[in-house]
Scaffold this motif. Structure first.
Motif, PDB file in Angstrom:
ATOM      1  N   UNK A  55       0.834  -1.215   0.000  1.00 26.65           N
ATOM      2  CA  UNK A  55       0.000   0.000   0.000  1.00 26.65           C
ATOM      3  C   UNK A  55       0.863   1.257   0.000  1.00 26.65           C
ATOM      4  N   UNK A  56       2.027   1.150  -0.636  1.00 24.98           N
ATOM      5  CA  UNK A  56       2.912   2.297  -0.846  1.00 24.98           C
ATOM      6  C   UNK A  56       3.347   2.358  -2.314  1.00 24.98           C
ATOM      7  N   UNK A  57       2.442   1.974  -3.183  1.00 30.86           N
ATOM      8  CA  UNK A  57       2.780   1.855  -4.601  1.00 30.86           C
ATOM      9  C   UNK A  57       3.238   3.178  -5.220  1.00 30.86           C
ATOM     10  N   UNK A  58       2.700   4.295  -4.729  1.00 29.38           N
ATOM     11  CA  UNK A  58       3.027   5.599  -5.297  1.00 29.38           C
ATOM     12  C   UNK A  58       4.208   6.276  -4.594  1.00 29.38           C
ATOM     13  N   UNK A  59       4.804   5.594  -3.625  1.00 29.53           N
ATOM     14  CA  UNK A  59       5.895   6.182  -2.856  1.00 29.53           C
ATOM     15  C   UNK A  59       7.238   5.969  -3.551  1.00 29.53           C
ATOM     16  N   UNK A  60       8.166   6.881  -3.270  1.00 29.43           N
ATOM     17  CA  UNK A  60       9.546   6.711  -3.708  1.00 29.43           C
ATOM     18  C   UNK A  60      10.285   5.915  -2.634  1.00 29.43           C
ATOM     19  N   UNK A  61      10.670   4.698  -2.976  1.00 35.38           N
ATOM     20  CA  UNK A  61      11.350   3.801  -2.050  1.00 35.38           C
ATOM     21  C   UNK A  61      12.675   3.352  -2.649  1.00 35.38           C
ATOM     22  N   UNK A  62      13.650   3.002  -1.798  1.00 39.89           N
ATOM     23  CA  UNK A  62      14.888   2.418  -2.321  1.00 39.89           C
ATOM     24  C   UNK A  62      14.575   1.160  -3.137  1.00 39.89           C
ATOM     25  N   UNK A  63      15.358   0.925  -4.159  1.00 35.39           N
ATOM     26  CA  UNK A  63      15.111  -0.215  -5.046  1.00 35.39           C
ATOM     27  C   UNK A  63      15.137  -1.543  -4.302  1.00 35.39           C
ATOM     28  N   UNK A  64      15.850  -1.573  -3.166  1.00 38.58           N
ATOM     29  CA  UNK A  64      15.976  -2.832  -2.407  1.00 38.58           C
ATOM     30  C   UNK A  64      14.712  -3.186  -1.631  1.00 38.58           C
ATOM     31  N   UNK A  65      13.762  -2.267  -1.536  1.00 43.81           N
ATOM     32  CA  UNK A  65      12.539  -2.528  -0.771  1.00 43.81           C
ATOM     33  C   UNK A  65      11.428  -2.930  -1.736  1.00 43.81           C
TER      34      UNK A  65
END
Length: 286
Positions: free
Chosen positions: A30-40
């Motif tokens: 439920x964080x599809x639109x978030x900017x996350x590190x590629x490793x997550x």
């Protein structure tokens, strides 16, 4: 350790990154639109995200009605659906759980940690809110805060810290509070002090009115006495301290800013959540 970060705003995304940097294993949902590190991973399945997690990290606030608060999600996620996917003993951390949700977690034998009930988190969150609120006043107020007259509604954690911050900036602060003890403390600290019943006769002198009380404390009659050039800053959650629609209809400058840490101090807020999470885990190990 492994953490599942589910829902939330930019604070949750930054929290996930902070945990990854510490060497923890992190998954998200439920964080599809978030900017996350590629490793997550951004899991497409709730079960894949939460399976084997030592803790499931929900946002602050954790819920809006029956749904997990997830402004960066692709689709709504009921809190009941999350609880049903977990197993007994799994830790769920978030903020502002309703009594119904707490009871549901208890029935499922989940470990529920409500950050807003922890004094250390509440104090840290109040400090971030006060700092961000002072910044908003500096930006939005037409008059200088130095020498300006600020009427502060409420003298809880946020009110106390904000009053001191504004005083340091040179503002003339008056506190309106329900409890006589709070009014006495405000006066002892050098602030003006009055009851909510006296607001109608006091708002006409204010350059800014700041509400921290999640209940109507500024009557419609008092609202109509606010000077047209004054700023009305709402920091409390619904229903707020005054009728925003009426204030806007009569031409007042209204800024609604509940949840300030998530909007203006996201990294500091994420660090605060991380510190509280680690404190909770240490307590469980002791």
């Amino acid at each position: 350790m492994r953490f599942a970060v589910v829902g939330g705003d930019r604070r949750s995304a930054l929290l996930a990154g902070l945990l990854l940097r510490e060497g923890y294993r992190v998954r998200s949902f439920a964080l599809e639109k978030a900017e996350l590190p590629a490793e997550i991973p951004k899991d497409s399945s709730l079960q894949a995200c939460t399976y084997g997690a030592d803790a499931v990290l929900l946002p602050v606030p954790a819920e809006r009605g029956p749904l997990i608060w997830a402004p960066l999600a692709a689709q709504p996620l009921p809190l009941e659906t999350l609880f049903a996917s977990l197993w007994p003993g799994q830790l769920v951390l978030g903020g502002g759980f309703s009594e119904e949700s707490a009871a549901q977690a208890l029935r499922g034998k989940l470990g529920l940690a409500d950050l807003l009930r922890r004094p250390s988190y509440a104090a840290g969150n109040a400090a971030l809110t006060a700092e961000a609120a002072a910044g908003l006043l500096l930006r939005e107020c037409e008059r200088s805060l130095r020498g300006g007259r600020v009427l502060l509604l409420g003298f809880g954690r946020i009110g106390k810290l904000l009053a001191r911050t504004l005083d340091a900036l040179g503002a003339r602060v008056t506190v309106a509070a329900r409890k006589e003890a709070d009014r006495a403390l405000a006066a002892a600290l050098g602030f003006g002090a009055l009851s909510f019943e006296a607001l109608e006769g006091a708002v006409g002198e204010a350059d800014a009115v700041v509400n921290t009380v999640p209940a109507r404390v500024l009557s419609d009659a008092a609202l109509c006495c606010v000077p047209p050039e004054a700023l009305l800053l709402e920091l409390a959650s619904a229903p707020g301290g005054f009728d925003r629609s009426l204030a806007q209809n009569i031409g007042l400058h209204v800024v609604a800013a509940p949840g300030l840490p998530g909007r203006y101090k996201a990294l500091a807020a994420a660090e605060l959540i991380k510190a509280e999470l680690e404190a909770i885990l240490s307590e469980e190990e002791a």
